[in-house]
Design a protein around this motif. Structure first.
Motif, PDB file in Angstrom:
ATOM      1  N   VAL A 109     -44.109  -5.662 -34.936  1.00 35.44           N
ATOM      2  CA  VAL A 109     -43.409  -6.932 -34.714  1.00 35.44           C
ATOM      3  C   VAL A 109     -43.424  -7.784 -35.977  1.00 35.44           C
ATOM      4  CG1 VAL A 109     -43.476  -9.108 -33.444  1.00 35.44           C
ATOM      5  CG2 VAL A 109     -43.814  -6.945 -32.235  1.00 35.44           C
ATOM      6  N   SER A 110     -44.554  -7.816 -36.677  1.00 32.28           N
ATOM      7  CA  SER A 110     -44.668  -8.632 -37.887  1.00 32.28           C
ATOM      8  C   SER A 110     -43.679  -8.186 -38.956  1.00 32.28           C
ATOM      9  CB  SER A 110     -46.097  -8.547 -38.436  1.00 32.28           C
ATOM     10  OG  SER A 110     -46.200  -9.235 -39.664  1.00 32.28           O
ATOM     11  N   THR A 112     -40.975  -6.299 -38.570  1.00 33.13           N
ATOM     12  CA  THR A 112     -39.593  -6.394 -38.090  1.00 33.13           C
ATOM     13  C   THR A 112     -39.095  -7.831 -38.094  1.00 33.13           C
ATOM     14  OG1 THR A 112     -39.941  -4.458 -36.686  1.00 33.13           O
ATOM     15  CG2 THR A 112     -38.037  -5.850 -36.185  1.00 33.13           C
ATOM     16  N   THR A 113     -39.883  -8.745 -37.562  1.00 32.18           N
ATOM     17  CA  THR A 113     -39.445 -10.140 -37.492  1.00 32.18           C
ATOM     18  C   THR A 113     -39.320 -10.761 -38.882  1.00 32.18           C
ATOM     19  OG1 THR A 113     -41.754 -10.828 -37.144  1.00 32.18           O
ATOM     20  CG2 THR A 113     -40.361 -10.560 -35.194  1.00 32.18           C
ATOM     21  N   ALA A 114     -40.210 -10.381 -39.801  1.00 32.16           N
ATOM     22  CA  ALA A 114     -40.123 -10.913 -41.159  1.00 32.16           C
ATOM     23  C   ALA A 114     -38.798 -10.525 -41.797  1.00 32.16           C
ATOM     24  CB  ALA A 114     -41.290 -10.400 -42.008  1.00 32.16           C
ATOM     25  N   LEU A 116     -36.011  -9.533 -40.266  1.00 33.79           N
ATOM     26  CA  LEU A 116     -34.875 -10.097 -39.542  1.00 33.79           C
ATOM     27  C   LEU A 116     -34.704 -11.588 -39.814  1.00 33.79           C
ATOM     28  CD1 LEU A 116     -35.158  -8.273 -36.077  1.00 33.79           C
ATOM     29  CD2 LEU A 116     -33.621  -7.764 -37.996  1.00 33.79           C
ATOM     30  N   LEU A 117     -35.821 -12.318 -39.890  1.00 35.17           N
ATOM     31  CA  LEU A 117     -35.739 -13.751 -40.158  1.00 35.17           C
ATOM     32  C   LEU A 117     -35.178 -14.032 -41.554  1.00 35.17           C
ATOM     33  CD1 LEU A 117     -39.069 -15.060 -38.571  1.00 35.17           C
ATOM     34  CD2 LEU A 117     -36.733 -15.560 -37.821  1.00 35.17           C
ATOM     35  N   ARG A 119     -33.063 -12.161 -43.137  1.00 37.65           N
ATOM     36  CA  ARG A 119     -31.627 -11.888 -43.075  1.00 37.65           C
ATOM     37  C   ARG A 119     -30.888 -12.999 -42.326  1.00 37.65           C
ATOM     38  NH1 ARG A 119     -32.911  -5.979 -42.311  1.00 37.65           N
ATOM     39  NH2 ARG A 119     -32.450  -5.012 -44.321  1.00 37.65           N
ATOM     40  N   LEU A 120     -31.494 -13.505 -41.243  1.00 39.57           N
ATOM     41  CA  LEU A 120     -30.864 -14.591 -40.494  1.00 39.57           C
ATOM     42  C   LEU A 120     -30.758 -15.860 -41.338  1.00 39.57           C
ATOM     43  CD1 LEU A 120     -32.477 -14.199 -36.946  1.00 39.57           C
ATOM     44  CD2 LEU A 120     -30.079 -13.821 -37.573  1.00 39.57           C
ATOM     45  N   ALA A 132     -41.610  -8.317 -45.766  1.00 44.11           N
ATOM     46  CA  ALA A 132     -42.047  -7.436 -44.684  1.00 44.11           C
ATOM     47  C   ALA A 132     -43.569  -7.286 -44.565  1.00 44.11           C
ATOM     48  CB  ALA A 132     -41.379  -6.073 -44.827  1.00 44.11           C
ATOM     49  N   THR A 223     -50.050  -1.223 -40.832  1.00 45.68           N
ATOM     50  CA  THR A 223     -48.818  -1.575 -41.542  1.00 45.68           C
ATOM     51  C   THR A 223     -48.515  -0.554 -42.631  1.00 45.68           C
ATOM     52  OG1 THR A 223     -49.262  -3.925 -41.129  1.00 45.68           O
ATOM     53  CG2 THR A 223     -47.617  -3.399 -42.799  1.00 45.68           C
ATOM     54  N   LEU A 234     -35.224  -0.446 -40.924  1.00 47.52           N
ATOM     55  CA  LEU A 234     -34.899  -1.813 -41.342  1.00 47.52           C
ATOM     56  C   LEU A 234     -34.152  -1.872 -42.669  1.00 47.52           C
ATOM     57  CD1 LEU A 234     -38.316  -3.480 -40.462  1.00 47.52           C
ATOM     58  CD2 LEU A 234     -36.179  -3.694 -39.172  1.00 47.52           C
TER      59      LEU A 234
END
Length: 236
Positions: A109-110, A112-114, A116-117, A119-120, A132, A223, A234
Motif C-alpha cells: 500500500v505504501s 502504491t499510494t506514493a 499514485l499520489l 501522479r495525481l 515509492a 519493500t 506501477l
C-alpha cells in the motif's frame, strides 16, 4: 569577519559539534515542553543544522565528511534496537502471522499510494519512482531509488520527511483512532516512519519502541523484496 567565517567553515569539528549540540537542544526542548510532539530532537536538529549550513555556506560534501563519525555509529545504533525487542520477545506470541501479513500489505500500500499520489498531483514517472520507497529507512530508500533509476538524494529527503512527520503526528493519530495496544502502535509507526519514529516511541514506551524497531526492519525487507514486482506494475 570573512576570515572568521572561513575558519569556521574549514574547521572539521564545527559541523560535528553543531550537529550533536542541535540534537541535545532538541532533547532539552522535549523535556522542557513535556514531550510536545513538535519538539522532536531530530526535527530540531534538522532545522538548526540546516540554518547553520546555509548561514556559513558549507558545502554538503564537506558537512558529510565532518560528521562521518555520527554516520558510522548509525549502524551499531540500528543493531542495538534488537535489545528492547529481545526484552519484549514474549509479547510476540500469537502476533507473528498477522504481523507479517499486515506489514507485507502495508509495504504494498505504501509503495502504491506514493506512486499514485505523485501522479495525481501532476508529477512524472521519475518523481513517482523516487517517492515509492519513502517508508523504508534512508539507506534502503537510496538503494531502491538507484535500482529504479530514480533520484536517490530526493528519495532520502522524502524518507526523512516521512520519518519526521510520523514521529510528530503518528502517536496522536493512533490515539485518535483508539489504537491502544502498544504492540500495534509500535508496528504501525515503525512501518511508516522507520528510525525517527522508533526513536520517538522508545522515549515514550519501551514496548512500542521495540515493536517499532521490528516493523522498521521488516518493512525495509518487504519493500526491497516486493519492489521489483511492484515496479513492473506501477512503472511499466
Amino acid at each position: 569577519m570573512s576570515e572568521t567565517l572561513a575558519w569556521l567553515r574549514d574547521s572539521p569539528l564545527l559541523m560535528l559539534t553543531v550537529t550533536i549540540g542541535a540534537y541535545q537542544l532538541g532533547c532539552w526542548l522535549r523535556g522542557r515542553t513535556g514531550g510536545h510532539p513538535v519538539a522532536q530532537p531530530v526535527l530540531v536538529a534538522i532545522v538548526v543544522v540546516a540554518a547553520t549550513v546555509l548561514a556559513l555556506d558549507v558545502d554538503y560534501a564537506d558537512y558529510r565528511a565532518d560528521t562521518e563519525l555520527i554516520a558510522f555509529w548509525l549502524g551499531p545504533a540500528t543493531v542495538a534496537l534488537a535489545i528492547p525487542l529481545h526484552r519484549q520477545a514474549a509479547r510476540l506470541r500469537g502476533l507473528v502471522a498477522p504481523m507479517l501479513v499486515g506489514l507485507t500489505l502495508g509495504a504494498i500500500v505504501s509503495v502504491t499510494t506514493a506512486a499514485l499520489l505523485v501522479r495525481l498531483a501532476g508529477g512524472d514517472d521519475l518523481l513517482a519512482r523516487t517517492a515509492a520507497p519513502k517508508a523504508t529507512t534512508t539507506p534502503v530508500a537510496i538503494g531502491l531509488a538507484e535500482s529504479l533509476d530514480a533520484i536517490a538524494p530526493l528519495a532520502a529527503v522524502l524518507a526523512i520527511l516521512a520519518g519526521v512527520l510520523g514521529a510528530v503526528a503518528g502517536p496522536a493519530v493512533l490515539t485518535l483512532l483508539r489504537i491502544r495496544d502498544p504492540r500495534v502502535r509500535g508496528l504501525a509507526l515503525g512501518s511508516v516512519s522507520h528510525g525517527i519514529g522508533t526513536g520517538r516511541l522508545l522515549h515514550d514506551d519501551e514496548t512500542q519502541g521495540a515493536f517499532s524497531g521490528l516493523a522498521m526492519g521488516l518493512t525495509a525487507l518487504a519493500t526491497s523484496a516486493l519492489m521489483p514486482l511492484l515496479s513492473l506494475v506501477l512503472f511499466p
